[in-house]
Design an enzyme around this catalytic site. Structure first.
Site, PDB file in Angstrom:
ATOM      1  N   GLU A  35       0.843  -1.208   0.000  1.00 34.18           N
ATOM      2  CA  GLU A  35       0.000   0.000   0.000  1.00 34.18           C
ATOM      3  C   GLU A  35       0.873   1.251   0.000  1.00 34.18           C
ATOM      4  OE1 GLU A  35      -2.612  -0.233   3.377  1.00 34.18           O
ATOM      5  OE2 GLU A  35      -4.085  -1.445   2.301  1.00 34.18           O
ATOM      6  N   GLU A  38      -6.690  -6.923  -1.434  1.00 38.94           N
ATOM      7  CA  GLU A  38      -7.036  -6.856  -0.010  1.00 38.94           C
ATOM      8  C   GLU A  38      -8.361  -6.108   0.139  1.00 38.94           C
ATOM      9  OE1 GLU A  38      -3.901  -5.631   2.685  1.00 38.94           O
ATOM     10  OE2 GLU A  38      -5.335  -4.549   3.932  1.00 38.94           O
TER      11      GLU A  38
END
Length: 324
Positions: free
Chosen positions: A163, A250
């Site tokens: 991320e 995710e």
């Protein structure tokens, strides 16, 4: 003539975003689909058919190493009805990680990869980092080794940057990805690579405006249904329709901070979108921590992973859709 043009336009669109019939992921293993590749915005198998991966992500390796084993992966496949597992290689935390214990953390990830190969499912190997551009040397070393050891297996999918925080896609995040991709491709020319996008893998629009030049690359989307709603779904739709291949590496059914409760309404809207576009998706997380994102109730052991009586509210919703 108008009717002919309309038919041609529909045909072109249908070939670009191919329809996919959602199936129980338990019965969609590697032995059925083999080598994956990217065709336009579509993830396809070695037969040229559209494929959808659905499964479970593990918790950070440094904090729940007791789930990094064959027993857990067996449960994920058989009871969570998954054809993909996502181990999370913790890079740098207050309790350690790859930067301080590369051998120990690597061994945990390898155990999950070996288990996934044994169980005939795909494995998405995640470099769990928020500032990976500051750890490029270590990342290159890790993915060089990983691709040399496992690159010949069609099970392997690489996720070199979990991320990115940075919004600087073209000058920071993209160059990092390009360097890691070059290293992987020197050893593994074929397997899928899923690249993180800015703002915690939510700004697909920035990547769509300046995509990476390469083959078999998809772009990660992360969302937590109670926090990320229609605005994020609109960004996702627009990016896909602009030609960006998207992989939901995710997602959670609760708030982005892992707190509950489960937002069923928003989760179902996300599932509708993912099914509409045939997106692959991996839930966070196989965890027995007492928090909303956990798919398991507190105290669950590896031999009980994904068994119905040990699933949390979130876990039950997720498994229902893995079966759908």
């Amino acid at each position: 003539m108008k009717f002919l043009l309309l038919f041609v336009n529909i045909l072109v669109v249908s070939n670009w975003i191919c329809p996919v019939i959602s199936k129980d992921a338990l019965y969609e293993p590697v032995s059925k689909h083999g080598q994956l590749s990217v065709d336009g915005v579509n993830l396809i198998d070695e037969h040229g058919e559209r494929v959808q991966l659905k499964g479970m992500g593990l918790f950070w390796s440094v904090w729940m190493p007791y789930f990094y084993n064959q027993t857990t992966v067996d449960g994920i496949k058989n009871y969570c009805h998954s054809n993909i597992v996502r181990p999370m290689l913790a890079i740098d935390t207050k309790d350690g990680g790859y930067l301080t214990d590369p051998e120990g953390e690597t061994a945990l990830i390898d155990a999950v990869i070996d288990a996934a190969i044994e169980d005939d499912i795909y494995v998405l190997v995640d470099w769990q980092d928020f500032e990976a551009e500051n750890h490029l040397e270590q990342s290159l070393k890790y993915f060089d080794r990983l691709s040399k050891k496992y690159g010949s297996y069609p099970n392997i999918i690489y996720e070199p940057y979990n991320e990115p925080i940075s919004l600087e896609w073209s000058t920071v995040v993209k160059p990092y990805h390009e360097a890691v991709i070059k290293t992987i491709r020197a050893n593994d020319p074929d397997n899928l690579i899923v690249v993180g996008t800015p703002n915690y893998s939510q700004r697909l629009d920035l990547a769509a405006a300046d995509p990476i030049n390469g083959t078999n690359i998809m772009y990660s989307l992360h969302f937590y249904a109670a926090s990320h709603r229609q605005e994020e779904r609109d960004i996702t739709k627009n990016a896909i329709e602009a030609g960006l291949p998207v992989f939901v590496s995710e997602y959670g059914t609760v708030n982005y901070d892992a707190s509950g409760p489960v937002d069923v309404t928003e989760s179902l809207l996300w599932y509708d979108l993912m099914e509409e576009y045939g997106l692959s998706y991996v839930n966070y997380a196989i965890s027995d921590k007492d928090e909303g994102t956990s798919a398991l109730i507190p105290g669950t052991t590896p031999d009980k992973v994904c068994r119905e009586e040990y699933l949390s509210e979130s876990g039950r919703l997720v498994v229902e859709h893995n079966k759908a």
